[in-house]
Design a protein around this motif. Structure first.
Motif, short mmCIF file in Angstrom:
data_model
loop_
_atom_site.label_atom_id
_atom_site.label_comp_id
_atom_site.label_asym_id
_atom_site.label_seq_id
_atom_site.Cartn_x
_atom_site.Cartn_y
_atom_site.Cartn_z
N GLY A 424 -1.67 10.45 2.52
CA GLY A 424 -0.74 11.04 1.57
C GLY A 424 0.70 10.66 1.86
O GLY A 424 1.50 10.41 0.94
N HIS A 425 1.06 10.60 3.14
CA HIS A 425 2.41 10.18 3.51
C HIS A 425 2.64 8.71 3.19
O HIS A 425 3.74 8.31 2.80
N LEU A 426 1.59 7.88 3.35
CA LEU A 426 1.73 6.47 3.00
C LEU A 426 1.92 6.32 1.49
O LEU A 426 2.72 5.48 1.04
N ARG A 427 1.21 7.12 0.72
CA ARG A 427 1.36 7.05 -0.74
C ARG A 427 2.77 7.41 -1.15
O ARG A 427 3.32 6.83 -2.10
N ARG A 428 3.36 8.36 -0.46
CA ARG A 428 4.75 8.73 -0.76
C ARG A 428 5.69 7.55 -0.52
O ARG A 428 6.60 7.29 -1.31
N LEU A 429 5.45 6.82 0.57
CA LEU A 429 6.28 5.65 0.86
C LEU A 429 6.07 4.55 -0.18
O LEU A 429 7.02 3.88 -0.60
N ILE A 430 4.82 4.36 -0.60
CA ILE A 430 4.54 3.35 -1.62
C ILE A 430 5.24 3.73 -2.93
O ILE A 430 5.81 2.87 -3.62
N ALA A 431 5.23 5.02 -3.25
CA ALA A 431 5.93 5.47 -4.45
C ALA A 431 7.43 5.22 -4.35
O ALA A 431 8.10 4.98 -5.36
#
Length: 745
Positions: A424-431
């Motif tokens: 979930g934290h990686l997805r935030r960075l990708i966003a």
């Protein structure tokens, strides 16, 4: 691990039981892979009924999970300790072997590979490829070893002793020994920085953070490849110890702790065939995006940087016509002591979304450094600890130490909820605009811990890297698409090739370390990994201008290329003006080669063949190619010999045929050694006889329409005709027929 004291005796404190005969052999349809052969091997020759009493046996089972592959399982106690095997996505449902009993011999056939077990004594298990015996297990080869507490074995420490992650020494082991023929050479076993040929070495499969100048490895793979037409994988992600013609000089020995040893034999006959079968069973790499082949530029590790620094680097590279595809932010994009909390340090990056957007406007991809640890100061530490997302000690407390970051804990990727939380934290960075991740560390994995799913810590020590990188790669595939996902990973084990790219870890900034780095990459290539990179110029210390320029030429003639260091910037103008010219020469050359390199990458995804190929992979029948580890083939058509000397003198070998310098057009007859002297803007780069190199029209980026302005560079020395395929990053493809007979010197 050595158990014997010379040829006749065991070391003090060691008791050994060996398979002495194939007492009975029967055919069965009930193995893990369907049809197979089961052998009862008593640890003495049975001469009467009384000999069957109080007598341990080893049970050996032969089966085939895929065509051309045989599984061998040796068990003292079937219900005893075994670390379990690797994932086998290519295993055939119901198996792929035909088992039979022929003249009392047990025979298992699968494709070109046959296993044959002879009845009675002495123990004799042989493996044949296309009817030719390539290796086998003979007298005192299959053994069950018991050690006392003070047994005099394994005097060294395997792994990071200071970090408390050295391999344990259990009290029971199972080993196998396979014959080594006269002139037989062994390769592989992961990213090893010593000699490419492993004969005479002790090798431990136990991941460690030891740098490139040691016997330790970030990527330990229990797979070896023989020049006699076969390969062997020990199907155990835990500690596997190899003695390669070093204890029993006529054999390769591999041992594992516990009660069970399982290994696979892969048929050739050529080394490429072995790698194709191996990667078909354990998984092949996906297609990596064309943009990832371009130059990656880093902030470096402990240097001072902010958005102004980053922007100045990018703008200065552009002004000097030095194409950059990816900008990488190393550790200090996050606040110190907080790693890894996935938050941009507001003191230096107050507007991360805006900064990332501005970098994308410059047509760049962005990579950020991460690892699987969370420092105690980060708010995420308490959040993860409270939810049970961190690896714990046996008493239930969170495992922590002060190496790397103070009080850091380790994310437990055996817990699906912990994995989802991390992702979930990686997805935030990708966003926010991050395109890919450098997955650092994953080797210093503790042993005195408990995992959510109850995994054996010894099994998880090497396998942790797989779970960690899989968690990150899966997010990139989900968020960016199958063809746009790429990592820059350091740790791995068998199967890690399915999550590219990997890089060579912490080298020093010297020519000697440059050479050992190449050895590591070639060793990894013979372990099933197709894509690989390294820190151009070395990581530790600062290279002098000569080293930087030589390493730049080498680094840009590989699959992936990155400028990165520890305490100093690695933009070329900080070295000298010539470093800028050298960088321009070789970045432009790589961009021109992209139609060729991208097609080789597609081949890797379909066959498992690596981009950087040890000479023995392309020229297995040339004895002179067997030991070469200072040169390589880039794909099947180009030979590269990096320069490892201050003087520019380089000695290299050209196999038989008519070779042509890609840089000068000079033609040379092969089948001999050559010695040349090169300036910094050059190195031996030869097209093999009859090579056809698709030559791109652009020098400013790696991801363009390769068919627009394409030319084919066709080189003399070939015969007949061939088809050459060129595929663009968008998927458009065209096949060109080339008549090699029309090409003259």
């Amino acid at each position: 691990m050595k158990f014997t004291d010379g040829f006749w005796q065991l070391r003090p404190g060691v008791t050994a039981l060996y398979a002495q005969e194939a007492y009975d052999i029967w055919q069965t349809d009930a193995t893990a892979d369907g049809p197979g052969i089961v052998i009862t091997a008593p640890t003495t020759v049975i001469r009467g009924r009384g000999d069957t009493l109080n007598r341990p046996v080893l049970t050996t089972t032969l089966s085939s999970p895929a065509e051309g592959v045989i599984r061998v399982r040796i068990a003292h106690h079937e219900g005893g300790t075994w670390h379990g095997g690797f994932e086998l996505p290519g295993a055939a449902a119901g198996g792929a072997g035909a088992a039979s009993i022929v003249d009392a011999h047990g025979v298992l056939e699968t494709g070109p590979l046959t296993a044959r077990i002879a009845p009675g004594a002495p123990w004799s298990l042989s493996f044949e490829v296309e009817g030719r015996r390539v290796t086998g297990s003979g007298h005192r080869a299959q053994g069950y070893l018991q050690l006392t507490d003070d047994a005099q074995v394994d005097p060294g420490v395997v792994g990071n002793a200071r970090a408390g992650t050295a391999a344990p020494r259990p009290h029971t082991f199972v080993h196998e020994q396979l014959d080594l023929g006269v002139g037989e050479l062994v390769y592989g076993l992961g990213e090893r920085f010593g000699p490419l040929v492993k004969n005479g070495q002790t090798v431990d499969i136990w991941n460690a953070d030891g740098g490139t100048s040691s016997e330790q490895a970030y990527k330990s793979v229990p797979f070896h490849l023989s020049n006699r037409g076969y390969g062997v994988l020990v199907n155990d992600p835990g500690h596997v110890s190899y003695e390669i013609g070093s204890e029993a000089v006529e054999r390769v020995q591999f041992s594992v702790p516990g009660e069970v040893l399982e290994y696979f034999v892969f048929a050739g006959p050529a080394p490429k065939d072995v790698l194709a079968r191996y990667t078909a069973l354990l998984g092949r790499p996906p297609v990596v995006p064309a943009w990832s082949y371009g130059l990656w530029l880093s902030t470096s590790f402990t240097t001072d940087y902010d958005e102004a620094t980053v922007t100045s680097f990018i703008d200065e590279m552009a002004a000097r016509e030095l194409p950059v595809s990816v900008f990488h932010f190393d550790c200090f994009w996050m606040r110190e002591f907080n790693w890894c909390d996935f938050e941009w340090d507001p003191r230096t990056f107050p507007d991360p979304e805006g900064m990332l957007a501005r970098l994308h406007e410059k047509d760049l991809r962005v990579s950020v450094w991460i690892n699987p640890y969370i420092g105690q100061r980060s708010p995420l530490f308490r959040e993860a600890a409270d939810q049970g997302f961190l690896v714990t000690r046996p008493d239930g407390s969170v495992w922590q130490w002060d190496l790397w970051q103070a009080g850091m804990g380790l994310v437990d990727f055996t817990n699906p909820d912990a994995t989802a939380w991390y992702q979930g934290h990686l997805r935030r960075l990708i966003a926010q605009g991050v395109d890919c991740f450098k997955t650092d560390f994953g080797e210093r994995i503790p042993l005195e811990v408990d995992y959510f799913d109850g995994s054996d810590p010894s099994r998880m020590h090497n396998l942790y890297a797989q779970l960690y990188n899989r968690a990150v790669h899966d997010v990139l595939v989900a968020e960016r698409g199958e063809g746009d996902a790429v990592l820059f990973a350091r740790s791995a084990t068998a199967g890690g090739q399915t999550m590219p790219v990997h890089w060579g870890g912490d080298s020093t900034s010297t020519l000697v370390s440059m050479a050992e780095t190449l050895r590591g990459g070639l060793s990894l290539a013979l372990s099933g990994f197709a894509f690989w990179s390294h820190d151009i110029g070395g990581f530790e210390g600062t290279p002098d201008a000569g080293v930087f320029k030589r390493w730049t030429a080498f680094g840009l003639l590989g699959s992936h290329s990155r400028f990165h260091g520890s305490q100093s910037y690695r933009v070329p103008w900080v070295f000298d003006d010539e470093a800028v010219d050298v960088t321009r020469t070789f970045t432009h050359l790589k961009m021109r080669l992209m139609p060729y390199l991208y097609q080789v990458g597609l081949e890797a995804a379909s066959t498992g063949a690596p981009l950087m190929r040890p000479m023995v992979l392309e020229f297995p029948d040339d004895p002179a190619a067997a030991y070469l580890d200072r040169q390589y083939m880039l794909g099947s058509e180009l030979l590269v010999a990096p320069v490892f000397t201050e003087s520019g003198e380089v000695e290299f070998y050209l196999p038989a045929g008519h070779w042509t310098s890609l840089l000068t057009g000079e033609t040379v007859e092969g089948g001999r050694w050559l010695r040349e002297t090169h300036g910094y803007d050059s190195l031996p780069l030869y097209a093999r006889p009859g090579a056809v190199i698709p030559w791109g029209a652009r020098v400013d980026r790696p991801d363009y329409d390769y068919l627009d302005g394409l030319s084919l560079r066709v080189f003399p020395g070939g015969e007949g005709s061939r088809d050459v395929v060129v595929t663009t990053p968008s998927g458009a493809s065209r096949t060109f027929g080339v008549d090699l007979a029309e090409v003259t010197r």
